[in-house]
Design an enzyme around this catalytic site. Sequence first.
Site, PDB file in Angstrom:
ATOM      1  N   GLU A  27      45.477  -8.241  76.659  1.00 38.55           N
ATOM      2  CA  GLU A  27      44.857  -9.513  76.266  1.00 38.55           C
ATOM      3  C   GLU A  27      44.088 -10.058  77.464  1.00 38.55           C
ATOM      4  O   GLU A  27      44.681 -10.487  78.452  1.00 38.55           O
ATOM      5  CB  GLU A  27      45.937 -10.505  75.833  1.00 38.55           C
ATOM      6  CG  GLU A  27      45.425 -11.907  75.532  1.00 38.55           C
ATOM      7  CD  GLU A  27      46.551 -12.910  75.348  1.00 38.55           C
ATOM      8  OE1 GLU A  27      46.357 -14.097  75.687  1.00 38.55           O
ATOM      9  OE2 GLU A  27      47.645 -12.511  74.872  1.00 38.55           O
TER      10      GLU A  27
ATOM     11  N   LYS B 228      52.159 -16.441  67.717  1.00 39.79           N
ATOM     12  CA  LYS B 228      52.506 -16.411  69.133  1.00 39.79           C
ATOM     13  C   LYS B 228      53.475 -17.561  69.419  1.00 39.79           C
ATOM     14  O   LYS B 228      53.108 -18.732  69.279  1.00 39.79           O
ATOM     15  CB  LYS B 228      51.241 -16.561  69.982  1.00 39.79           C
ATOM     16  CG  LYS B 228      51.491 -16.748  71.476  1.00 39.79           C
ATOM     17  CD  LYS B 228      50.164 -16.993  72.185  1.00 39.79           C
ATOM     18  CE  LYS B 228      50.370 -17.357  73.642  1.00 39.79           C
ATOM     19  NZ  LYS B 228      49.092 -17.622  74.343  1.00 39.79           N
TER      20      LYS B 228
ATOM     21  N   THR C  69      43.496 -17.051  75.294  1.00 44.52           N
ATOM     22  CA  THR C  69      43.088 -18.412  75.648  1.00 44.52           C
ATOM     23  C   THR C  69      41.787 -18.773  74.944  1.00 44.52           C
ATOM     24  O   THR C  69      40.868 -19.355  75.530  1.00 44.52           O
ATOM     25  CB  THR C  69      42.952 -18.591  77.176  1.00 44.52           C
ATOM     26  OG1 THR C  69      43.985 -17.874  77.845  1.00 44.52           O
ATOM     27  CG2 THR C  69      43.093 -20.060  77.557  1.00 44.52           C
TER      28      THR C  69
END
Length: 215
Positions: free
Chosen positions: A43, A133, A73
């Site tokens: 990621e 998440k 993000t």
Amino acid sequence: MKKINNLRKLEKAGVIAVVRGDSPEEGKKACEALIKGGITGIEVTFTLPKAEQVINELISENENLDIIIGAGTVLDAVTARLAIMAGADFIVSPTFDKETAEICNLYQIPYLPGCMTISEIKEAMKAGVDIVKLFPGSTFGPTIVSAFKAPMPHLNIMPTGGVNLENMKDWFNAGVTTVGVGGNLLKPAENGDYEKTTEMAMLYLKEFKRIKEGA
């Protein structure tokens, strides 16, 4: 099929390395060190300068490897589309954003938003989210997984924040689908020690395989 294949790759990878950095060069070197160590899920966060460029280069240079590279993000749909156009295989956000979910659904890209409550998880799943998440994982600990899965047994969870070599087994035993790891996995890279980063990657991969084999 694209989305299903990417979801399978995320589950197979098991450990998703969360990569940050002060420059594109640092971020890319960290990713290369992780891949060398056997990590197949990466990621690349948008706190990294020119993250979309790093994502695109990594995908182009590793197209023959069975790895999955996504963007993290991601705070809005505009950034999500930028990442998707760069080739990102999945999108991760610190919070749930409906517009981001919609753009990911449009392009058949898995969206993993950060959630902390049952209400947030419910809204995310209604919007087509397949993996939630759990962020930050350190706030809860593995025991929260059964509490969330009690009313939603079909829930897929990826805890991020606070996952390490010592507690990774507890998370998987609790029923998570995959884990997001930054912290000590990427700590050596912050100091420019990419060989140590590769060694750490190998340790995490070894532990993941041990867990899956029931050792």
